[in-house]
Design a protein around this motif. Structure first.
Motif, PDB file in Angstrom:
ATOM      1  N   GLU A  83       0.833  -1.207   0.000  1.00  0.00           N
ATOM      2  CA  GLU A  83       0.000   0.000   0.000  1.00  0.00           C
ATOM      3  C   GLU A  83       0.871   1.262   0.000  1.00  0.00           C
ATOM      4  OE1 GLU A  83      -2.893  -0.101  -0.837  1.00  0.00           O
ATOM      5  OE2 GLU A  83      -3.481   1.975  -0.455  1.00  0.00           O
ATOM      6  N   ALA A  84       1.931   1.234   0.820  1.00  0.00           N
ATOM      7  CA  ALA A  84       2.821   2.406   0.884  1.00  0.00           C
ATOM      8  C   ALA A  84       3.487   2.630  -0.481  1.00  0.00           C
ATOM      9  CB  ALA A  84       3.873   2.191   1.969  1.00  0.00           C
ATOM     10  N   LEU A  85       3.883   1.542  -1.132  1.00  0.00           N
ATOM     11  CA  LEU A  85       4.520   1.669  -2.454  1.00  0.00           C
ATOM     12  C   LEU A  85       3.494   2.115  -3.503  1.00  0.00           C
ATOM     13  CD1 LEU A  85       6.743  -1.556  -2.340  1.00  0.00           C
ATOM     14  CD2 LEU A  85       7.572   0.806  -2.176  1.00  0.00           C
ATOM     15  N   ASN A  86       2.269   1.630  -3.370  1.00  0.00           N
ATOM     16  CA  ASN A  86       1.197   2.063  -4.284  1.00  0.00           C
ATOM     17  C   ASN A  86       1.033   3.581  -4.217  1.00  0.00           C
ATOM     18  OD1 ASN A  86       0.381  -0.417  -5.286  1.00  0.00           O
ATOM     19  ND2 ASN A  86      -1.243  -0.718  -3.769  1.00  0.00           N
ATOM     20  N   ASN A  87       1.140   4.121  -2.989  1.00  0.00           N
ATOM     21  CA  ASN A  87       0.903   5.556  -2.786  1.00  0.00           C
ATOM     22  C   ASN A  87       2.133   6.417  -3.019  1.00  0.00           C
ATOM     23  OD1 ASN A  87      -1.757   5.058  -2.106  1.00  0.00           O
ATOM     24  ND2 ASN A  87      -1.254   4.679   0.046  1.00  0.00           N
ATOM     25  N   ASP A  88       3.273   5.781  -3.218  1.00  0.00           N
ATOM     26  CA  ASP A  88       4.522   6.524  -3.410  1.00  0.00           C
ATOM     27  C   ASP A  88       4.655   6.920  -4.891  1.00  0.00           C
ATOM     28  OD1 ASP A  88       7.127   7.387  -3.737  1.00  0.00           O
ATOM     29  OD2 ASP A  88       7.966   5.930  -2.340  1.00  0.00           O
ATOM     30  N   GLU A  89       4.551   8.209  -5.141  1.00  0.00           N
ATOM     31  CA  GLU A  89       4.572   8.674  -6.538  1.00  0.00           C
ATOM     32  C   GLU A  89       5.919   8.482  -7.216  1.00  0.00           C
ATOM     33  OE1 GLU A  89       2.920  12.473  -7.259  1.00  0.00           O
ATOM     34  OE2 GLU A  89       0.930  11.832  -6.594  1.00  0.00           O
ATOM     35  N   GLY A  90       6.944   8.249  -6.406  1.00  0.00           N
ATOM     36  CA  GLY A  90       8.279   8.031  -6.975  1.00  0.00           C
ATOM     37  C   GLY A  90       8.545   6.582  -7.341  1.00  0.00           C
ATOM     38  N   VAL A  91       7.561   5.717  -7.113  1.00  0.00           N
ATOM     39  CA  VAL A  91       7.737   4.291  -7.458  1.00  0.00           C
ATOM     40  C   VAL A  91       6.866   3.965  -8.669  1.00  0.00           C
ATOM     41  CG1 VAL A  91       7.299   1.917  -6.657  1.00  0.00           C
ATOM     42  CG2 VAL A  91       8.324   3.584  -5.103  1.00  0.00           C
ATOM     43  N   ASP A  92       7.513   3.386  -9.712  1.00  0.00           N
ATOM     44  CA  ASP A  92       6.775   3.071 -10.942  1.00  0.00           C
ATOM     45  C   ASP A  92       6.321   1.630 -11.016  1.00  0.00           C
ATOM     46  OD1 ASP A  92       7.154   5.663 -12.337  1.00  0.00           O
ATOM     47  OD2 ASP A  92       9.255   5.124 -12.000  1.00  0.00           O
ATOM     48  N   GLY A  93       7.137   0.743 -10.470  1.00  0.00           N
ATOM     49  CA  GLY A  93       6.821  -0.680 -10.576  1.00  0.00           C
ATOM     50  C   GLY A  93       7.005  -1.365  -9.236  1.00  0.00           C
ATOM     51  N   ILE A 110      -0.663 -10.083  -4.422  1.00  0.00           N
ATOM     52  CA  ILE A 110      -0.446  -9.669  -5.824  1.00  0.00           C
ATOM     53  C   ILE A 110      -1.564  -8.730  -6.289  1.00  0.00           C
ATOM     54  CG2 ILE A 110      -0.368 -10.547  -8.232  1.00  0.00           C
ATOM     55  CD1 ILE A 110       2.171 -11.137  -6.530  1.00  0.00           C
ATOM     56  N   GLN A 111      -2.788  -9.080  -5.929  1.00  0.00           N
ATOM     57  CA  GLN A 111      -3.919  -8.257  -6.389  1.00  0.00           C
ATOM     58  C   GLN A 111      -3.973  -6.899  -5.694  1.00  0.00           C
ATOM     59  OE1 GLN A 111      -5.327  -9.049  -9.121  1.00  0.00           O
ATOM     60  NE2 GLN A 111      -4.329 -11.050  -9.114  1.00  0.00           N
ATOM     61  N   ALA A 112      -3.203  -6.766  -4.582  1.00  0.00           N
ATOM     62  CA  ALA A 112      -3.169  -5.477  -3.872  1.00  0.00           C
ATOM     63  C   ALA A 112      -2.288  -4.464  -4.598  1.00  0.00           C
ATOM     64  CB  ALA A 112      -2.668  -5.689  -2.450  1.00  0.00           C
ATOM     65  N   ILE A 113      -1.435  -4.950  -5.497  1.00  0.00           N
ATOM     66  CA  ILE A 113      -0.556  -4.033  -6.249  1.00  0.00           C
ATOM     67  C   ILE A 113      -1.397  -3.226  -7.239  1.00  0.00           C
ATOM     68  CG2 ILE A 113       1.363  -3.930  -7.923  1.00  0.00           C
ATOM     69  CD1 ILE A 113       2.401  -6.559  -6.687  1.00  0.00           C
ATOM     70  N   ARG A 114      -1.132  -1.919  -7.281  1.00  0.00           N
ATOM     71  CA  ARG A 114      -1.872  -1.079  -8.238  1.00  0.00           C
ATOM     72  C   ARG A 114      -1.618  -1.582  -9.651  1.00  0.00           C
ATOM     73  NH1 ARG A 114      -0.786   5.263  -7.384  1.00  0.00           N
ATOM     74  NH2 ARG A 114      -0.321   5.146  -9.612  1.00  0.00           N
ATOM     75  N   LYS A 115      -2.663  -1.662 -10.468  1.00  0.00           N
ATOM     76  CA  LYS A 115      -2.531  -2.275 -11.799  1.00  0.00           C
ATOM     77  C   LYS A 115      -1.517  -1.547 -12.683  1.00  0.00           C
ATOM     78  CE  LYS A 115      -6.446   0.099 -13.749  1.00  0.00           C
ATOM     79  NZ  LYS A 115      -7.775   0.088 -14.273  1.00  0.00           N
ATOM     80  N   ASP A 116      -1.357  -0.233 -12.456  1.00  0.00           N
ATOM     81  CA  ASP A 116      -0.414   0.516 -13.289  1.00  0.00           C
ATOM     82  C   ASP A 116       1.007   0.436 -12.744  1.00  0.00           C
ATOM     83  OD1 ASP A 116      -1.638   2.118 -11.182  1.00  0.00           O
ATOM     84  OD2 ASP A 116      -0.265   3.678 -11.843  1.00  0.00           O
ATOM     85  N   ASP A 120       4.817  -7.255 -13.179  1.00  0.00           N
ATOM     86  CA  ASP A 120       4.785  -8.690 -13.496  1.00  0.00           C
ATOM     87  C   ASP A 120       3.583  -9.051 -14.374  1.00  0.00           C
ATOM     88  OD1 ASP A 120       6.856 -10.356 -12.787  1.00  0.00           O
ATOM     89  OD2 ASP A 120       6.218 -10.588 -10.695  1.00  0.00           O
ATOM     90  N   GLY A 121       2.630  -8.129 -14.464  1.00  0.00           N
ATOM     91  CA  GLY A 121       1.443  -8.386 -15.289  1.00  0.00           C
ATOM     92  C   GLY A 121       0.521  -9.440 -14.707  1.00  0.00           C
ATOM     93  N   PHE A 122       0.506  -9.573 -13.378  1.00  0.00           N
ATOM     94  CA  PHE A 122      -0.305 -10.610 -12.737  1.00  0.00           C
ATOM     95  C   PHE A 122      -1.648 -10.096 -12.213  1.00  0.00           C
ATOM     96  CE2 PHE A 122       3.759 -13.120 -11.340  1.00  0.00           C
ATOM     97  CZ  PHE A 122       3.918 -13.577 -12.644  1.00  0.00           C
ATOM     98  N   HIS A 123      -1.810  -8.762 -12.185  1.00  0.00           N
ATOM     99  CA  HIS A 123      -3.070  -8.193 -11.679  1.00  0.00           C
ATOM    100  C   HIS A 123      -4.223  -8.635 -12.599  1.00  0.00           C
ATOM    101  CE1 HIS A 123      -6.096  -5.209 -10.635  1.00  0.00           C
ATOM    102  NE2 HIS A 123      -5.402  -4.968  -9.543  1.00  0.00           N
ATOM    103  N   PHE A 124      -5.387  -8.928 -11.986  1.00  0.00           N
ATOM    104  CA  PHE A 124      -6.546  -9.398 -12.778  1.00  0.00           C
ATOM    105  C   PHE A 124      -6.796  -8.489 -13.978  1.00  0.00           C
ATOM    106  CE2 PHE A 124      -8.587 -11.249  -8.674  1.00  0.00           C
ATOM    107  CZ  PHE A 124      -7.847 -12.418  -8.818  1.00  0.00           C
ATOM    108  N   SER A 125      -6.640  -7.176 -13.756  1.00  0.00           N
ATOM    109  CA  SER A 125      -6.926  -6.225 -14.816  1.00  0.00           C
ATOM    110  C   SER A 125      -5.968  -6.397 -15.999  1.00  0.00           C
ATOM    111  CB  SER A 125      -6.814  -4.820 -14.225  1.00  0.00           C
ATOM    112  OG  SER A 125      -6.732  -3.895 -15.245  1.00  0.00           O
ATOM    113  N   ASN A 126      -4.689  -6.634 -15.688  1.00  0.00           N
ATOM    114  CA  ASN A 126      -3.716  -6.838 -16.773  1.00  0.00           C
ATOM    115  C   ASN A 126      -3.921  -8.191 -17.457  1.00  0.00           C
ATOM    116  OD1 ASN A 126      -2.246  -4.382 -16.774  1.00  0.00           O
ATOM    117  ND2 ASN A 126      -1.345  -4.976 -14.812  1.00  0.00           N
TER     118      ASN A 126
END
Ligand code: NAP
Length: 285
Positions: A83-93, A110-116, A120-126
């Motif tokens: 969650e912290a990495l999801n919210n960190d604008e300086g982190v891309d992947g 894995i599904q908690a990772i923001r899709k963008d 790894d391309g494992f998010h349901f959306s990807n």
């Protein structure tokens, strides 16, 4: 005698190209792409994969943060890190090195990772994007396999491709990518009957089984392109080996990849590509 396609050499040249691009982007946009890796525990395979990813980041000029945690950490704590990495604008992947310890639900993490940021391309959306032919992040190993075929300018269209394995991370997505390139695709699995009869019709044979030297000469068509995805430990020599019996199959194939030095380096290379793709999306938003 087959031509050996060196994934290692291909990845090397692609990383040089990426490094040039990243240098330009960093100057233009004021920061480099940033990949964060979460490593839980000390599984030797995972530690070695993470080292490989860190090395590639350095080569390409991608900022890398590896967050190492003991395997006693709770699922909740891992979710908080994500969650912290999801919210960190300086982190891309964000990449969570699998497997996670047994007390954690990998899918939930894995599904908690923001899709963008799901490099790894494992998010349901990807995953859905891949199957619906929509823009999205394509997972690294299947993407690397297609890049290997493209590196020899292999005309995939109309060819008969057989994939052994139907996992969500290799067999299924590579089958879809081959289908999207207009191959006629057959997927084999543990319940497939007369497997040699099917595989020996393949112009392109992808082995993603996880069984040492599973693919023998009688399973391969003369002149086939053979891609060995397997990473197995040979219990007699303690060395890495693939799913393909290389010594037997190589004389029959036209092109073949080796283990190590084949698909593995291209998987890491595609992780770098995906990180840059996410970065460019974030920078332009
Ligand atoms: P997995 O999830 O264990 O899937 C293996 C697949 O092989 C399953 O679909 C299984 O069929 C099938 N299979 C097992 N025994 C079989 C048999 N006797 N005949 C036909 N099919 C059989 O493995 P994975 O994650 O896809 O990985 C496969 C291999 O690739 C492993 O060695 C792994 O280490 C390697 N790998 C390498 C990279 C890389 O970057 N180089 C990346 C990922 C994975 P069922 O579905 O019926 O069980």
């Amino acid at each position: 005698m087959a031509t050996i396609i060196s994934g290692k050499e291909l990845a090397k040249s692609k990383k040089v190209q990426m490094a040039e691009e990243v240098k330009k982007y960093t100057a233009k946009y004021g920061r480099a792409p940033h990949l964060a890796v979460i490593l839980v525990g000390e599984d030797p395979g995972s530690v070695s994969y993470v080292k490989g990813k860190e090395k590639a980041c350095i080569e390409v000029g991608i900022t890398n943060t590896t967050i190492r945690k003991p395997d006693t950490i709770s699922e909740e704590e891992v979710l908080e890190i994500v969650e912290a990495l999801n919210n960190d604008e300086g982190v891309d992947g964000i990449l969570v090195q699998l497997p996670l310890p047994k007390h954690m639900r990998s899918e939930k993490v894995i599904q908690a990772i923001r899709k963008d940021k799901d490099v790894d391309g494992f998010h349901f959306s990807n995953v859905a994007s891949l199957y619906l032919k929509q823009p999205g992040i394509v997972s690294c190993t299947p993407k690397g396999i297609i890049e290997i075929l493209d590196s020899i300018s292999y005309p995939i269209e109309g060819k008969r491709a057989v994939v052994i394995g139907r996992s969500n991370i290799v067999g299924m997505p590579v089958s879809k990518l081959l289908l999207d390139r207009n191959a006629t695709v057959t997927i084999c699995h543990s319940r497939t009957q007369n497997i040699a009869e099917i595989t020996s019709q393949a112009d392109i044979l992808v082995a993603a089984v996880g069984k040492p030297r599973f693919v023998t000469a009688d399973m391969v068509k003369e002149g086939a392109v053979v891609i060995d995805v397997g990473v197995n430990r040979d219990l007699t020599t303690n060395k890495l080996c693939g799913d393909v019996h290389f010594a037997e199959v190589e004389p029959k194939a036209s092109y073949i990849t080796k283990v190590p030095g084949g698909v593995g380096p291209m998987t890491i290379c595609c992780l770098m590509e995906n990180t840059i793709e996410c970065y460019l999306k974030h920078i332009k938003e």
